[in-house]
Each structure stands twice: as structure tokens, then as C-alpha cells.
Design an enzyme around this catalytic site. Sequence first.
Site, mmCIF file in Angstrom:
data_model
loop_
_atom_site.group_PDB
_atom_site.id
_atom_site.type_symbol
_atom_site.label_atom_id
_atom_site.label_comp_id
_atom_site.label_asym_id
_atom_site.label_seq_id
_atom_site.Cartn_x
_atom_site.Cartn_y
_atom_site.Cartn_z
ATOM 1 N N LYS A 53 -8.259 -11.198 0.752
ATOM 2 C CA LYS A 53 -7.549 -11.379 2.209
ATOM 3 C C LYS A 53 -8.259 -12.503 2.767
ATOM 4 O O LYS A 53 -7.668 -13.511 3.355
ATOM 5 C CB LYS A 53 -7.513 -10.174 2.850
ATOM 6 N N GLN A 97 -8.623 -1.468 6.749
ATOM 7 C CA GLN A 97 -8.449 -1.047 5.352
ATOM 8 C C GLN A 97 -8.615 0.440 5.226
ATOM 9 O O GLN A 97 -9.473 1.162 5.660
ATOM 10 C CB GLN A 97 -9.390 -1.851 4.415
ATOM 11 N N ASP A 120 -0.346 -4.373 10.095
ATOM 12 C CA ASP A 120 0.151 -3.350 9.161
ATOM 13 C C ASP A 120 1.513 -2.757 9.482
ATOM 14 O O ASP A 120 2.001 -2.001 8.613
ATOM 15 C CB ASP A 120 -1.117 -2.449 8.920
HETATM 16 N N1 GUN Z 1 -4.736 0.368 1.797
HETATM 17 C C1 GUN Z 1 -3.927 0.173 0.756
HETATM 18 N N2 GUN Z 1 -2.959 -0.411 1.074
HETATM 19 C C2 GUN Z 1 -3.237 -0.822 2.518
HETATM 20 C C3 GUN Z 1 -2.463 -1.464 3.487
HETATM 21 O O1 GUN Z 1 -1.258 -2.086 3.171
HETATM 22 N N3 GUN Z 1 -2.766 -1.556 4.723
HETATM 23 C C4 GUN Z 1 -4.198 -0.943 4.919
HETATM 24 N N4 GUN Z 1 -4.996 -1.114 6.248
HETATM 25 N N5 GUN Z 1 -4.968 -0.444 3.986
HETATM 26 C C5 GUN Z 1 -4.514 -0.227 2.525
#
Ligand code: GUN
Length: 298
Positions: A53, A97, A120
Site C-alpha cells: 500500500k 488494517q 475502507d
Molecule cells: N483486512 C483484509 N482486507 C482488508 C480491507 O479491505 N481493509 C482493512 N482495513 N483491513 C483488511
Amino acid sequence: MADIINGKAFAARVREKVARQVARLKADFGCTPGLAVVLVGDDAASGIYVRNKVKQTEEAGMRSFAHRLPIDTDEATLLALVRQLNDDKDVHGILVQLPLPPQIDEASVISAIDPAKDVDGFHLLNVGLLNTGGAGLVPCTPLGCLMLLQDRLGDLSGLDAVVVGRSNIVGKPMASLLLAANCTVTIAHSRTRDLPALCRRADIVIAAVGRPQMIKGDWIKPGATVIDVGINRIPAPEKGEGKTRLVGDVDFDDAKEAAGAITPVPGGVGPMTIAVLLSNTVRAMCLSKGIDHAALVD
Ligand code: GUN
């Protein structure tokens, strides 16, 4: 034999478009979108996602702020960081996350994020907007799946879609997006009766259950489009002792014989998630500044 949907190439095109939008925002408005990513603990897979990311955020010309906190971080400390990021004018998107360690309540953390920075799309306000046709921020993975489907099929109106899996991150928002795109949507789960027959009726199958290779070729209507959201690591003794490989929730070799188009794992849905995250961050900045995101670049 199905067409293999190249999510990796599609995601690269989305990121190129985001980079052009970022360049335009810098030139015309003098502002740079910024994304903050918070990782609690040192889970290896999450660590890799966060590194990717950061790298892709910077490659798109955006600012990246990574916060890595120890596994024993308490909820108050994480909430204080979220509030600090809410108040930071250089931060337009915040991603915490998931999953979080057990001493931290995920719902409390998600509801502490400023909904305008919730890239998100997990905040209850954005969940509500998605389900009532509003212009909120939409979860990255389902939105990426919708983009792949629309690229392949064009207008989805009237198509029968089955979403296998009812998570808040993928299954439920995916169903909402397909409904908004005028599909007839069924959400299936572990208690669903005769799942193979249900899938066999579908023009679109979305697999998001987290069970390796569960969906078989004879569950797929000939010509249907299959989107596999699963990422499962399984033993691969054929590669050598102790080796593993990644597979989806669909038995790919079997299903590709029946499907019209199918996403592979890896290289299908996976790369779309970060590309949409970057796009959501640009959109969050545009929404907060009253800039027309859709008109930014073609
Ligand atoms: N963990 C697995 N997929 C995601 C996601 O799309 N966003 C976040 N914040 N955590 C995750």
C-alpha cells in the site's frame, strides 16, 4: 474454456488513472492526496499488504503515512491515533488494517474514523449510504469486483448474481453494489440449502467464503462470470517439501471449463483492492474540498 480476467493489468490501468488525477489535483488545486495506514502487530501477511500500500500510494504521487504499533497496543492509544489522523489536514484517507488484536474492539475503532476519511467504507454512515443509494465511500474489494464485472459484461441489469459469503468487508457490500447495478441478488452462506443448485442458476458468481477451492466446475452455469475473492494458502507438495501455494475459493481448473470468464488467484481481484483504495483516497479528498471527482480526468 473461459476467458481469464486479468485483474493485475486492469488494476495497473486504474492506478495510472489515479496518478493522472493526482497530477491534476496538484497542478490545478495545489493539494496532494494523503493516505494513512495503521497496522497493529506484526502479522506477516498484513505487513506485506501494508508495504505494498505504501509503495503504490507513493508511485501514484500521493503522500503515504504508515503507523506501525506493537501487538499489545491498547484501544485508547489506537483511538488517540485515529483522532489525531482525523484532525490532520494532510491526511485524506485513513485505513486501519484488520483484523485487530483481541484487546481492541474493531467496531469502536471504525466508528472513531471520520466518515469523510473512511476509505475502507466500513463506517456505519458509509454502510448506510451504500444501502440507500447515497454518495459515500465504498469498500475497496467489492468495488474492484464490480469494476471487473462491468468491464467484462457492460450493463449488469437483470442478471442473476449469487454472492457466496456474508462478511461485512466483502459479501454484504458486494450484494448492495450488485443490487444498485440492477442485478437480482442472492446472498448464500454456510446454512444455505443446496448451494450447488443455487450457484448453477447464476449469471454472476462471487466467491467470498474463505474456503479453498470449495466452488466446483459443475456448480457453474455454462458461460457465467466467476469472480473469486478468496486468498487461501494450501500445501503444495508438488513444489517440494513444506512448500505452499495460493488458491481461491473456486476450484479454478475445474470451473474454467464451464465459465465464460473467471478471475485467477493470484492476479485477479487481489490487485484491484489497493488500486481502488488509492482511487477512494482521491475521491475522499475531492468530496471534502467540493471538487468534481468524475470530471477530474477522462
Ligand atoms: N483486512 C483484509 N482486507 C482488508 C480491507 O479491505 N481493509 C482493512 N482495513 N483491513 C483488511
